[in-house]
Design an enzyme around this catalytic site. Structure first.
Site, PDB file in Angstrom:
ATOM      1  CE  LYS A  34       3.284   5.842  -4.263  1.00  0.00           C
ATOM      2  NZ  LYS A  34       2.548   5.493  -3.104  1.00  0.00           N
ATOM      3  CE  LYS A  82       9.462  -0.096  -2.176  1.00  0.00           C
ATOM      4  NZ  LYS A  82       8.364  -0.809  -0.970  1.00  0.00           N
ATOM      5  CE  LYS A 140       0.383  -0.490  -2.987  1.00  0.00           C
ATOM      6  NZ  LYS A 140       0.763  -1.322  -1.788  1.00  0.00           N
TER       7      LYS A 140
HETATM    8  P1  TYM Z   1       5.949   2.108   1.804  1.00  0.00           P
HETATM    9  O1  TYM Z   1       6.814  -0.012   1.701  1.00  0.00           O
HETATM   10  O2  TYM Z   1       5.165   1.842   0.356  1.00  0.00           O
HETATM   11  O3  TYM Z   1       6.817   2.525   1.465  1.00  0.00           O
HETATM   12  C1  TYM Z   1       8.169   2.922   2.173  1.00  0.00           C
HETATM   13  C2  TYM Z   1       8.360   4.437   2.813  1.00  0.00           C
HETATM   14  O4  TYM Z   1       8.785   5.509   2.136  1.00  0.00           O
HETATM   15  C3  TYM Z   1       8.013   6.712   1.513  1.00  0.00           C
HETATM   16  N1  TYM Z   1       7.276   6.765   0.359  1.00  0.00           N
HETATM   17  C4  TYM Z   1       7.534   8.168  -0.207  1.00  0.00           C
HETATM   18  N2  TYM Z   1       7.978   8.925  -0.116  1.00  0.00           N
HETATM   19  C5  TYM Z   1       7.996   9.703  -0.385  1.00  0.00           C
HETATM   20  N3  TYM Z   1       7.718   9.403  -2.400  1.00  0.00           N
HETATM   21  C6  TYM Z   1       7.500   8.845  -3.006  1.00  0.00           C
HETATM   22  N4  TYM Z   1       7.413   8.398  -3.486  1.00  0.00           N
HETATM   23  C7  TYM Z   1       7.597   7.813  -1.999  1.00  0.00           C
HETATM   24  N5  TYM Z   1       7.016   6.161  -1.834  1.00  0.00           N
HETATM   25  C8  TYM Z   1       6.922   5.510  -0.781  1.00  0.00           C
HETATM   26  C9  TYM Z   1       6.428   6.063   2.613  1.00  0.00           C
HETATM   27  O5  TYM Z   1       5.861   6.986   2.544  1.00  0.00           O
HETATM   28  C10 TYM Z   1       6.934   4.925   3.631  1.00  0.00           C
HETATM   29  O6  TYM Z   1       7.558   6.484   4.221  1.00  0.00           O
HETATM   30  N6  TYM Z   1       2.856   0.589   4.629  1.00  0.00           N
HETATM   31  C11 TYM Z   1       4.131   1.111   4.279  1.00  0.00           C
HETATM   32  C12 TYM Z   1       5.148   0.448   5.584  1.00  0.00           C
HETATM   33  C13 TYM Z   1       4.591   0.204   6.712  1.00  0.00           C
HETATM   34  C14 TYM Z   1       4.801   1.617   8.108  1.00  0.00           C
HETATM   35  C15 TYM Z   1       4.285   0.715   9.357  1.00  0.00           C
HETATM   36  C16 TYM Z   1       5.273   2.024   7.808  1.00  0.00           C
HETATM   37  C17 TYM Z   1       4.159  -0.733   7.062  1.00  0.00           C
HETATM   38  N7  TYM Z   1       4.030  -0.094   8.689  1.00  0.00           N
HETATM   39  C18 TYM Z   1       4.423   1.629  10.625  1.00  0.00           C
HETATM   40  C19 TYM Z   1       5.471   3.308   9.024  1.00  0.00           C
HETATM   41  C20 TYM Z   1       4.866   3.014  10.291  1.00  0.00           C
HETATM   42  C21 TYM Z   1       4.801   0.931   3.083  1.00  0.00           C
HETATM   43  O7  TYM Z   1       3.652   0.874   2.551  1.00  0.00           O
HETATM   44  O8  TYM Z   1       5.898   1.763   3.352  1.00  0.00           O
END
Ligand code: TYM
Length: 332
Positions: A194, A197, A111
């Protein structure tokens, strides 16, 4: 006792990867476990956000959770900034986290890119806030997509460091739950990247708000290779686009990857894509319609979040009090 915590950032363009990698699995888990699902708005601030859009996107992620089948009565749904303990615990844990651990985080490197010197402290400290999210509820299990694995390992390391430092078994070491037929959904434009968003091409992802026509168009335009579909898993290995589309089909249909390979072996892509588009439009289309209905009633969504915040705070406050005590912070 098993307690589940997970979250999604309200950064717009919620997509099929978020659904298949995370949210859909939560729907299954809520039947058997105590579940807390967060909209991590403080995490979203690690990159610049338009304030108005952030508010709308927070409601949109809430609507997506509910539309996908998460029951707001059974589970706690809330947005992170409404529970002050997240930021407080993040500070306390940050004081125990060596910089060397954070320097290993690949997501920060991706990032921040070439502009490391301009990257914000929040982006760098992001995994500590994520550890705080989980540990604030003493969560034992964290269902996420593959890309969050490294952050979860760090959360375990931080929990262990806290326990050792204060000679207690206070925080459980949270277990990642990475399961389902598609734990890493790839871009529709490039099977080695991947689905994300932040991809500039909207054709790279199926958004959870896309209607059937948009879904069909994006799948029709998805990148493929010139050969017919593979007949074995081995053959699929070297073909990332085929693997991705077949994996998405398997996940949406609720069957194994092996079954899907067997069913479509030797088909041409255009016929397979038509089947995939129908299936995706059916599953995602239903969620999109329900999201739209929920979004038309922001009062209802805000009510869910408010009640969720109260319930989350009731669990978090005593944990944080114990942390203050263990660390010797006076609460006169
Ligand atoms: P975020 O918002 O990027 O994504 C949310 C969830 O979606 C999953 N994900 C994917 N799974 C499969 N294929 C993909 N292409 C893909 N893109 C996203 C992510 O693995 C995630 O489960 N840091 C985290 C948010 C967070 C969090 C937490 C998660 C903050 N605190 C505590 C668990 C526990 C994040 O940025 O997810």
């Amino acid at each position: 006792m098993k307690r589940i915590f997970s979250g999604v950032q309200p950064t717009g363009n919620l997509h099929l990867g978020n659904y298949l990698g995370a949210i859909r699995n939560w729907v299954q888990l809520q039947k058997d476990f105590d579940c807390i699902f967060c909209i991590v708005d403080l995490h979203a601030l690690t990159l610049p956000q338009d304030p108005k859009e952030l508010t709308g996107q927070t409601r949109e992620v809430t609507a997506a959770y509910i539309a996908a089948g998460i029951d707001p009565e059974r589970c706690i749904i809330f947005n992170q900034s409404t529970v002050p303990g997240h930021a407080e615990l993040a500070w306390l844990l940050g004081c125990l986290t060596p910089l060397g651990w954070l320097n290993r985080m690949t997501q920060f490197k991706e990032k921040a890119g070439k502009h490391r010197e301009e990257a914000g402290l929040g982006l760098y400290a992001y995994p500590v806030l994520m550890a705080a999210d989980i540990l604030l509820y003493k969560a034992t299990h964290v269902p996420v997509g593959e890309d969050q694995k490294q952050h979860l390992e760090l959360a375990r390391d931080i929990a262990g460091a806290f326990n050792r430092r204060f000679g207690v078994e206070f925080f459980p070491l949270p277990e990642p739950q990475i399961f389902g037929a598609c734990t890493r959904v790839m871009s529709l434009r490039d099977g080695t990247k991947k689905m994300s968003k932040s991809d500039t091409s909207d054709y790279s992802r199926l958004n959870m708000t896309d209607d059937a026509a948009a879904i069909a168009l994006k799948i029709r335009k998805a990148k493929t290779d010139p050969q017919p579909l593979p007949a074995t898993e081995k053959e699929a290995e070297a073909r990332p686009e085929a693997t991705n589309l077949l994996g998405i089909y398997a996940a949406l249909a609720g069957v194994s990857f092996a079954e899907v390979i067997q069913r479509f072996a030797g088909w041409n892509f255009s016929d397979f894509k038509a089947e995939l588009a129908d299936l995706a439009a059916d599953v995602c289309g239903r969620i999109a319609v329900e999201m739209k209905r929920l979004m038309a009633d922001p009062g209802y969504i805000d009510g869910v979040l408010k009640r969720g915040a109260e319930r989350a705070n009731a669990i978090a406050a005593p944990v944080l009090r114990d942390v203050f005590d263990l660390m010797g912070l006076l609460r006169p």
